[in-house]
Motif scaffolding. Structure first.
Motif, PDB file in Angstrom:
ATOM      1  N   ASP A  92       0.840  -1.079  -0.091  1.00 37.34           N
ATOM      2  CA  ASP A  92       0.008   0.042  -0.045  1.00 37.34           C
ATOM      3  C   ASP A  92       0.838   1.170   0.188  1.00 37.34           C
ATOM      4  O   ASP A  92       0.428   2.255  -0.146  1.00 37.34           O
ATOM      5  CB  ASP A  92      -0.944  -0.123   1.419  1.00 37.34           C
ATOM      6  CG  ASP A  92      -2.310  -0.907   1.047  1.00 37.34           C
ATOM      7  OD1 ASP A  92      -2.381  -1.354  -0.113  1.00 37.34           O
ATOM      8  OD2 ASP A  92      -2.876  -1.044   2.016  1.00 37.34           O
ATOM      9  N   MET A  93       2.309   0.969   0.026  1.00 39.29           N
ATOM     10  CA  MET A  93       3.003   2.300   0.270  1.00 39.29           C
ATOM     11  C   MET A  93       3.004   3.136  -0.989  1.00 39.29           C
ATOM     12  O   MET A  93       2.735   4.546  -0.823  1.00 39.29           O
ATOM     13  CB  MET A  93       4.396   1.910   0.472  1.00 39.29           C
ATOM     14  CG  MET A  93       4.791   1.458   1.734  1.00 39.29           C
ATOM     15  SD  MET A  93       6.282   1.092   2.031  1.00 39.29           S
ATOM     16  CE  MET A  93       6.382   0.291   3.711  1.00 39.29           C
ATOM     17  N   GLU A  94       2.986   2.709  -2.167  1.00 33.54           N
ATOM     18  CA  GLU A  94       2.785   3.373  -3.260  1.00 33.54           C
ATOM     19  C   GLU A  94       1.642   4.181  -3.394  1.00 33.54           C
ATOM     20  O   GLU A  94       1.512   5.366  -3.700  1.00 33.54           O
ATOM     21  CB  GLU A  94       2.924   2.553  -4.534  1.00 33.54           C
ATOM     22  CG  GLU A  94       2.825   2.945  -5.887  1.00 33.54           C
ATOM     23  CD  GLU A  94       3.812   4.118  -6.363  1.00 33.54           C
ATOM     24  OE1 GLU A  94       4.973   3.839  -5.865  1.00 33.54           O
ATOM     25  OE2 GLU A  94       3.323   4.879  -7.108  1.00 33.54           O
ATOM     26  N   ARG A  95       0.437   3.473  -3.175  1.00 36.21           N
ATOM     27  CA  ARG A  95      -0.863   4.115  -2.990  1.00 36.21           C
ATOM     28  C   ARG A  95      -0.776   5.323  -1.864  1.00 36.21           C
ATOM     29  O   ARG A  95      -1.656   6.334  -2.101  1.00 36.21           O
ATOM     30  CB  ARG A  95      -1.966   3.350  -2.665  1.00 36.21           C
ATOM     31  CG  ARG A  95      -2.253   2.262  -3.988  1.00 36.21           C
ATOM     32  CD  ARG A  95      -3.656   1.556  -3.745  1.00 36.21           C
ATOM     33  NE  ARG A  95      -3.825   0.699  -2.450  1.00 36.21           N
ATOM     34  CZ  ARG A  95      -4.694   0.827  -1.738  1.00 36.21           C
ATOM     35  NH1 ARG A  95      -5.931   1.425  -2.356  1.00 36.21           N
ATOM     36  NH2 ARG A  95      -4.921   0.167  -0.781  1.00 36.21           N
ATOM     37  N   MET A  96      -0.327   5.374  -0.971  1.00 31.47           N
ATOM     38  CA  MET A  96      -0.196   6.109   0.058  1.00 31.47           C
ATOM     39  C   MET A  96       0.576   7.491  -0.192  1.00 31.47           C
ATOM     40  O   MET A  96      -0.075   8.367  -0.225  1.00 31.47           O
ATOM     41  CB  MET A  96       0.581   5.642   1.549  1.00 31.47           C
ATOM     42  CG  MET A  96       0.349   6.570   2.556  1.00 31.47           C
ATOM     43  SD  MET A  96       1.083   5.991   4.028  1.00 31.47           S
ATOM     44  CE  MET A  96       1.580   7.218   5.149  1.00 31.47           C
TER      45      MET A  96
END
Ligand code: ASP
Length: 592
Positions: free
Chosen positions: A456-460
């Motif tokens: 989820d890091m990229e989306r965050m």
């Protein structure tokens, strides 16, 4: 010499020995020609016997002056008792006293010092030193001490080192209010007491300590309940170069070790459940899995059949109270409905469907649904003859919470929540952020240092507002019997990701820098990947010993519901000079 033995030591094999005991007078029975006195210390109770014929008049008269809680030293001979008391370990013997020394007298205590006392909470707290003489309290504190020793022993064997972190710090946001301490040397400025050592333990990881733990006092200025105190103790831990899996395994083993060494109980692997599943099936992020009674969604089956209450509801959800159909009369259901309608729960109504032992189907919404409809609901739950469905409807989140209360209540009523039946559970994959409608802001579900899941890091970093609501964190809680024992997370160790998180939480760059500059700064010097957790130590002890989360009796000197220490009478006013020195002008509100 004050004693050769303690009051719990003597047995039949000691008969004939001359012994010396010291302790408190629990009570006496005066039969005229002889007198029995119970002598108590931490280790037990021993019966003393004074026989007028066999002792000097002087000794006998002195024995008669003994009041409850007098402190005495006695010398005497161990005798076999004529009428034995099988309920206490020393019940086969008694001491024929030949010498009695009164070491101290006592006023009549304001409540009885027995296992079941007649004292109310506040009076017991005011005279805590008397309450502490009671066996249940002493046992709680001894248990607590044992759990602390075993925790230290396990963690140090695993290579954790205990490091003390400061008590006078700057506020850490863990979601509660801070207690603050004015600084005399820095006028107008305040320390905060730690809500937890969160940032310090992360800094210890940057400092290369690798595995840290501490049994540590934490302070949170919150409204109090039976399972909360303004100051409480955590088993606080942090580890470097670990994944969530490593942390869960380590602390699952710690928990198993504590149950084994302190209770003699063995556990297999702890089950795990995602946050979403816990909310869906139990309406709670700390489900009590000692019993089933899982939620079933009835939206498909119950909506669109002309019952306006269900038709307009976001969620129709029910539980099956097995075997309860014949136990609940209409009057009982009415009472249960009223219980659900109390402001603390706030349900609008409660719908039931009873599958009678005779094969009948009865329901409070029978007018709107055919028998076939109701039987289809029953099938959804796997209901049998004798079962009773309880159904709520309304706005999704609220309804799930209300259903959680109902499920727990039914579990209790049906005897499914046995205190000594322990069911640990890991709840994992918590949301990273929680949207608060009122303040129109995101809050950190765990705390602002929690890492989103790798995927989820990229989306965050790049997602829009809606995306943020669906981010999942490497955050986890340990729950035992519906009580949250503790939790933790994998932390952010990257400065940009941490800055982004502060940004999402509504901190300006300047605010983030002012409050957490030290952490962001540390992250610029090679912060290792790290994570950890904290268990509520008082709560863990309470749950292990009693099966419940009420912690007051596991803390030697607790505070009451108003946050007051009734014994020392704190908080209290301080002198004007002290206020002046601290530059604290107090403007108390006018009396009227
Ligand atoms: N500091 C957290 C707490 O007090 C625990 C943790 O994340 O390790 O809940």
């Amino acid at each position: 010499m004050y004693r050769t033995h303690k009051c719990g030591d003597l047995r039949m094999e000691n008969v004939g020995e001359e012994v010396i005991l010291s302790g408190w007078v629990q009570g006496s029975r005066d039969l005229g020609y002889m007198m029995y006195t119970d002598l108590r210390d931490r280790y037990g109770i021993t019966q003393l016997i004074f026989i007028e014929e066999n002792t000097s008049k002087e000794l006998f008269e002195k024995a008669r002056t003994l009041g409850r809680e007098y402190v005495v030293r006695v010398k005497g001979t161990v005798l076999e008792r004529k009428s034995k008391n099988p309920n206490i370990p020393t019940g086969n013997i008694e001491i024929a006293v030949s010498d009695l020394e009164i070491l101290n007298v006592s006023k009549v205590p304001p409540f009885t010092i027995e296992n079941d006392t007649d004292g109310g909470e506040d009076i017991r707290m005011k005279y805590r030193y008397l309450d502490l003489r009671r066996k249940p309290l002493q046992e709680s504190l001894m248990f607590r001490s044992k759990v602390a020793v075993e925790t230290r022993s396990f963690l140090s064997k695993e290579g954790f080192i205990e490091v003390e972190t400061p008590v006078l710090i700057k506020s850490t946001p863990e979601g509660a209010r801070d207690f603050v301490v004015p600084s005399r040397m820095n006028k107008g400025q305040f320390y905060a007491l730690p809500q937890s050592p969160q940032t310090f333990k992360q800094i210890l990881m940057v400092g290369g300590l690798d595995k840290y733990f501490q049994l540590v006092k934490c302070f949170r200025d919150e409204d109090l309940r039976a399972d909360r105190q303004p100051e409480f103790t955590q088993i606080d831990c942090e580890m470097s170069f670990v994944t969530q899996e490593d942390i869960l395994n380590t602390f699952e083993r710690l928990t198993q070790y504590l149950f084994k060494t302190c209770k003699g109980l063995d556990f297999g692997k702890f089950p795990r459940m995602t946050y979403d599943e816990a909310m869906e099936k139990y309406g709670s992020d700390k489900p009590d899995i000692r019993f089933g009674m899982e939620f079933h969604n009835l939206n498909d089956l119950a909506k669109g059949k002309g019952f306006p209450v269900f038709d307009s509801a976001e969620l129709v959800v029910g539980i099956n109270a097995e075997g309860q159909a014949e136990n609940y009369s209409n009057k009982d259901i009415k009472k249960l409905t009223e219980w659900m309608q109390r402001p603390q729960i706030g349900a609008k109504g409660l719908v039931y469907v009873k599958f009678g032992n005779d094969g009948s189907v009865k329901s409070s919404v029978g007018k709107f649904y055919s028998e076939d409809d109701l039987r289809a609901w029953g099938e959804e739950f796997g209901a049998k003859k004798g079962d009773m469905l309880l159904i709520l409807s309304g706005e999704e989140e609220k309804t799930r919470k209300q259903m959680n209360e109902l499920r727990l209540e039914m579990g209790t009523r049906m005897g499914l929540r046995k205190p000594q039946d322990f069911k640990p559970l890991w709840v994992v994959d918590f949301p990273l952020l929680e949207w608060d409608e009122d303040s129109e802001r995101f809050h950190a579900m765990h705390h602002p240092f929690t890492s989103p899941k790798k995927e989820d890091m990229e989306r965050m970093m790049n997602g829009d507002h809606e995306t943020m609501k669906s981010l999942r964190a490497d955050a986890y809680d340990l729950v035992i019997n519906g009580v949250e024992i503790g939790g933790g997370s994998i932390r952010i160790h990257d400065k940009d990701l941490q800055s982004k998180n502060f940004d999402l939480l509504g901190f300006t760059k300047e605010e983030a820098e002012a409050q957490f500059g030290f952490l962001l700064g540390a992250f610029e010097y090679g912060a290792p990947p790290h994570g950890g957790l904290a268990f509520g130590f008082d709560r863990l002890c309470a749950v292990m010993m009693t099966g419940e989360g009420a912690i007051r009796d596991f803390i030697a000197f607790p505070k009451n519901n108003q946050g007051r220490d009734m014994m020392i009478d704190a908080p209290s006013l301080i002198h004007d000079e002290q206020l002046d020195e601290l530059c604290l002008a107090i403007n108390l509100p006018d009396e009227d």
